[in-house]
Write an enzyme that holds these catalytic residues in place. Structure first.
Site, short mmCIF file in Angstrom:
data_model
loop_
_atom_site.label_atom_id
_atom_site.label_comp_id
_atom_site.label_asym_id
_atom_site.label_seq_id
_atom_site.Cartn_x
_atom_site.Cartn_y
_atom_site.Cartn_z
N ASP A 101 18.32 -6.92 43.25
CA ASP A 101 18.22 -7.81 42.11
C ASP A 101 17.74 -9.17 42.60
O ASP A 101 17.87 -9.50 43.78
CB ASP A 101 19.59 -7.92 41.43
CG ASP A 101 19.52 -8.67 40.11
OD1 ASP A 101 18.43 -8.71 39.53
OD2 ASP A 101 20.55 -9.22 39.69
N ASP A 136 25.17 -6.40 39.68
CA ASP A 136 26.35 -7.23 39.45
C ASP A 136 26.99 -7.01 38.09
O ASP A 136 28.05 -7.57 37.81
CB ASP A 136 26.01 -8.72 39.61
CG ASP A 136 24.94 -9.17 38.62
OD1 ASP A 136 24.44 -8.33 37.85
OD2 ASP A 136 24.60 -10.37 38.62
N ASP A 147 24.38 -2.31 35.26
CA ASP A 147 23.82 -1.79 36.50
C ASP A 147 24.58 -0.57 37.00
O ASP A 147 24.17 0.07 37.97
CB ASP A 147 23.87 -2.87 37.60
CG ASP A 147 22.97 -4.05 37.29
OD1 ASP A 147 21.87 -3.81 36.77
OD2 ASP A 147 23.36 -5.19 37.57
#
Length: 997
Positions: free
Chosen positions: A382, A642, A646
């Site tokens: 990410d 996070d 996800d």
């Protein structure tokens, strides 16, 4: 200060003009800096008692048509008020709804202990114990109690060590996770106090402010200039404005303002909790390592099975041995050939590795993920908060000036027009650019300040300059708004230049912030000034972390390709990639659906995914698809995340990594949880996992070699000399080996510079070469002692029958000599398998060296003093002990040359064959033939386990449609809030409060 903010905002009038807005493209660039401009929620007053919803109805608009619930209805449903719950009522609700956290199943300690004796290798040892106690009872001889007790002790020792280490690692992980437990400010009995957020219940009144994490799903009853970061939920990097009646979700972060709200859902009933259910709680212990253990165990079992069958045929059919006599030889093969310590050694190695990684702030929640991390070839990371700081910053190198002011002057004046308390992200970045935040109010007297609001889209300050006593005014905000205020230098040339600069910023993914200045005549701070003048344009971006570029370089040097996978805009992703050295060869998420553009060089979507440096604007289902396709190409893939959205991708990845600050849902789905920001911890973890992998590989070669060495050696001796070695002494060898080999978990090894993989063909090839060589060393020793007088003539030694007497094959002292020779050189083999060059060039750990020395000392003492009649051995003289040591040293030296010879011949051939297979598969893929999975990696061999691991996710995705709608729209959030309140209210209705006395 905060109590005056609403008043100040009311004084801030509409834009200073009614001029048409700037061009649409400029509005688009700056619109995201505004707060939510939607009208207040539409309250649907409905009869909540008529609502019946199931989990699968969550996103079904045909079944759920209400949009929101009035806050007053929420209080009614939850049987509470704005004064909070009493302690007694809170406790009652806690018993109904449970803790406000995602539940994790506690593993039963006894079953965990038994699990170390529940595997094919242990089954064979357990079968050997049964043979010793039951089948051995015959021919006038009692059961073999010594072997039975020895086998049971060996099993218990291995299981106890493995259980202790794994339990210790698990407890360390639990302690670290518990230390991350957030706090919540709650009103109980009419007064505010701080408690652990796990103790919140529906109906609680909570309060949070800037910087706090929202502890549970709630509806706001009071909101003062609130903006909430819902990036973990929606993937958007900018906060969302919230007002009274809006809902906030557990795990989101308050970026501005302060608020109070009523809790409507906790724990698994929150939005994140429901999203986490997509991951499932499948037993995730089956992974690469279990697959490899099974294959290595199968190799050992096949070898043992072949020679046990051969012994049965030769000893019983050929030699016509009695039933009881032949069992001793079979026990030798079963006990000596099974690498019984393998599960324990590998578990201890992983457990110790997990504790070592915890020192680098990486909490391993699935211990076998360490082994998989060593083989990771691609890391999908990410951007926001991982590669970057997730903190907006002014890029001083790109500041544009339009008047007589310097770049430093522009920053200082922009800081004047920023709040110094209760700041939003933009004001904080501007003031932070000064270096010394006190300068934002130094030398001036604040007369009037108008904070940002959705109407004006700008801030404004009127101040008196203390040095000159003059009144001045500065404003900053969206470019289109600010340029319309600038009467003094608003020329065609300036506007064109401004437009060019804004477009340049946009192309680089930088957001622009315009700054204007004017002077005010007289002493009235509300008087009109002499006209604003555009003085500068600031660029705002989320900067990379200080260590990110070096970390990415380190990862690439380790053979790990880093791909950025972000929900942010493509331009921002490309700019970040350029700054980090990742490259800017990135694509929008739509290519994952549409495939290669017509006329491009790519023939398939897989080509794009492999070649791209990253993807932007991705939703969670895109991340899942990227990981799935990379795995389909034979890669081991790590994924960072996070948020609850996800979770599916984290679970699908070979190694899911929840970054620092991740939600409970992400942590629950991840294999590794980071407690420090950034990627550097991941690189430490990769290096650490490769060290651990090398230890496991070294042991695997050793264990297989010892299996071949014991089985082949004693089978050949039995066939050629009718040699009967006492099985109890094999147990002693195994026990001493285990004590030494366990220290491999802390051995000093070098990590490889490329991803590791289990090449079992190499492991078995090395093991066969070493095992057969050591077998020859023992057989030749027996031949020399049995057929010649070399040792008696040269060294004056003799066996039980005295000097000159022929050597009996069943001589107890001969048994002791063979025991000592096998014990010494078998353990010494580990120094060869653990090194890549000459064994003396790679220093072992003190623990391994110390354990080896102790084990050999014990072996030598046994050889010198043990006269155990029950096991047919007798102590030997110091001369024989010296002969055995010299013999083993002489045979040990060539082992390194065997290793080098194997590398140059068989191992090279195996690797070249593998490379040819890979080249053929790539060529086939280029011709349009589907690419087959690479068989050399455990990831590829273990495809069925991937399917099992994610089958629950796929079923759930199909059932509730999460895969089709992961990015949640505001109206969906409103709908979910209604459902949460309705379900919680229905639960309370079924559990009415007990009347008080």
């Amino acid at each position: 200060m905060s109590s005056e903010e609403p008043k100040v905002e009311k004084e801030a009038g509409p834009p200073a003009d009614s001029t048409p807005p700037p061009e649409e493209k400029k509005k688009r660039e700056y619109k995201e800096f505004g707060h939510d401009e939607n009208d207040g929620p539409t309250h649907a007053h409905v009869d909540m008692s008529q609502i019946e919803l199931k989990a699968e109805d969550l996103y079904d608009k045909e079944k759920v048509d209400l949009e929101t619930v009035a806050v007053e209805d929420v209080f009614t449903l939850l049987q509470c008020n704005d004064q909070g719950l009493s302690d007694e009522e809170a406790q009652r609700r806690y018993e109904i709804f449970g803790p406000n956290k995602l539940e994790s199943e506690e593993q039963n300690a006894f079953l965990q202990f038994l699990s170390f004796m529940w595997n094919p290798l242990s089954w064979v040892m357990e079968a050997a114990a049964i043979v010793a106690i039951a089948l051995s009872n015959g021919n006038g001889q009692p059961p073999d109690w010594q072997d039975f007790v020895g086998i049971v002790v060996l099993l218990l020792v291995n299981s106890s060590l493995g259980f202790y280490e794994e339990r210790s690692a698990g407890n360390a992980v639990k302690a670290l996770m518990d230390s991350l437990a957030p706090k919540a400010k709650v009103k109980r009995n009419g007064s505010w106090s701080e408690i652990e957020s796990a103790n919140l219940v529906p109906g609680d009144m909570i309060s949070f402010k800037i910087g706090d994490i929202v502890p549970a799903d709630c509806r706001l009853t009071e909101a003062i200039n609130v903006s909430i970061d819902q990036a973990a939920l929606t993937g958007e990097s900018l906060p969302v404005g919230k007002k009274e009646g809006d809902q906030c979700f557990s795990g989101s972060t308050c970026k501005q303002g302060e608020a109070e709200g009523v809790v409507i859902a906790t724990g698994p009933n929150t939005f994140f909790g429901r999203a986490a259910s997509l991951v499932g709680q499948d037993d995730d212990s089956t992974g690469h390592l279990q697959r490899i253990l099974a294959l290595i165990g199968s190799f050992c079992l096949v070898v043992i099975g072949i020679f046990v069958l051969a012994e049965i045929l030769v000893l019983y059919a050929g030699f016509r041995w009695s039933y009881r006599r032949g069992l001793n030889n079979i026990l030798v093969l079963l006990i000596g050939g099974i690498p019984i310590a393998m599960p324990t050694v590998l578990s201890v190695t992983l457990a110790v590795g997990a504790q070592q990684l915890a020192k680098h702030k990486a909490i391993v929640t699935r211990i076998t993920a360490i082994e998989e991390l060593a083989g990771v070839t691609i890391l999908c990371s990410d951007k926001t908060g991982t590669l970057t700081t997730n903190k907006l910053t002014i890029d001083r190198s790109t500041i544009k000036t339009y008047g007589p002011f310097s770049a430093d002057d522009v920053i200082l004046l922009a800081a004047y027009a920023s709040r110094t308390e209760n700041q939003d992200a933009i004001d904080a970045s501007v003031v932070g650019a000064l270096g010394d935040t006190s300068k934002a109010r130094a030398g001036i007297k604040l007369l009037d300040f108008k904070p940002f609001n959705p109407v004006d889209k700008r801030t404004e300050i009127t101040y008196r300059e203390e040095a000159t006593g003059k009144l001045k005014r500065v404003t900053k905000g969206m470019t289109g708004i600010i340029i319309e205020l600038c009467r003094r230098n608003k020329t065609e040339e300036v506007e064109e230049r401004l437009e060019t600069d804004v477009e340049e910023f946009a192309a680089r993914g930088l957001r622009a912030l315009a700054v204007a200045f004017e002077e005010v005549e007289g002493d009235d701070p509300e008087a009109e000034g002499n006209g604003f003048e555009l003085i500068g344009l600031l660029s705002i971006f989320d900067p990379p972390r200080d260590d990110t570029k070096q970390t990415i370089d380190d990862a690439m040097a380790l053979g790990v390709k880093v791909k950025m996978v972000t929900g942010d805009q493509l331009a921002i992703a490309k700019e970040t990639g350029r700054r980090l050295g990742l490259g800017d060869h990135m694509y929008p998420a739509k290519v994952l659906k549409e495939g290669p553009p017509p006329g491009s060089k790519y023939r398939s979507l897989d080509d794009i995914i492999m070649d791209a440096d990253g993807f932007a604007g991705v939703f969670p289902e895109h991340k899942f698809e990227i990981v799935k396709r990379l795995q389909g190409l034979g890669h081991l893939c790590a994924m960072t995340g996070d948020g609850a959205n996800d979770a599916p991708a984290l679970s699908r990845a070979n190694v899911g990594i929840a970054v620092e600050g991740a939600t409970d849902a992400a942590r629950g789905a991840a294999d590794i949880v980071l407690t420090e920001p950034g990627l550097s911890t991941i690189v430490h973890a990769i290096r650490g996992s490769r060290v651990i992998f090398q230890r496991m590989r070294n042991y695997a070669i050793y264990a297989c070699a010892v299996t071949i060495r014991i089985v082949v050696c004693f089978a050949v001796l039995a066939f050629s000399y009718k040699f009967e070695f006492p099985s109890f002494m094999v147990l002693i060898i195994a026990l001493l080996n285990d004590g030494t080999i366990l220290t491999l978990s802390v051995d000093r090894v070098l990590p490889s510079n490329s991803p590791d993989s289990w090449d079992l063909a190499e492991i078995f090839a090395y093991a066969i070469a070493y095992g057969l060589y050591l077998t020859v060393s023992t057989i030749i020793l027996v031949v020399v002692i049995r057929e010649t007088n070399f040792f008696p003539n040269r060294f004056g030694v003799s066996l039980s029958d005295g000097p000159g007497a022929p050597v009996r094959i069943d001589d107890p002292q001969l048994h002791m000599i063979i025991y000592l020779q096998v014990a010494i050189i078998s353990q010494a083999l580990i120094f060869v398998t653990r090194s890549h060059g000459f064994f003396f060039m790679e220093r072992p750990s003190f623990a391994l060296m110390g354990a080896f020395c102790v084990a050999q000392l014990v072996s030598s003492i046994i050889a010198a003093y043990a006269n155990w009649g029950f096991t047919s051995i007798q102590a030997i003289s110091g001369g024989w002990i010296g002969i055995v040591w010299v013999w083993d040293i002489v045979w040990f030296i060539p082992l390194d040359w065997i290793k080098f010879g194997m590398k140059r011949t068989i191992i090279r051939y195996l690797r070249e064959r593998h490379e040819r297979q890979m080249a053929a598969e790539i060529a086939a893929a280029a011709d349009g033939v589907p690419l087959t999975r690479t068989q050399s990696r455990a990831a590829s061999i273990n495809q069925s386990l991937y399917s099992n691991r994610t089958s629950f996710i796929r079923r759930t995705v199909r059932r509730i449609g999460f895969g089709q709608r992961v990015r949640v729209k505001p109206e969906e959030l409103q709908r979910f809030s209604s459902i949460s309140a309705a379900q919680t209210g229905a639960t309370l209705a079924r559990h009415p409060s007990r009347p008080t006395a």
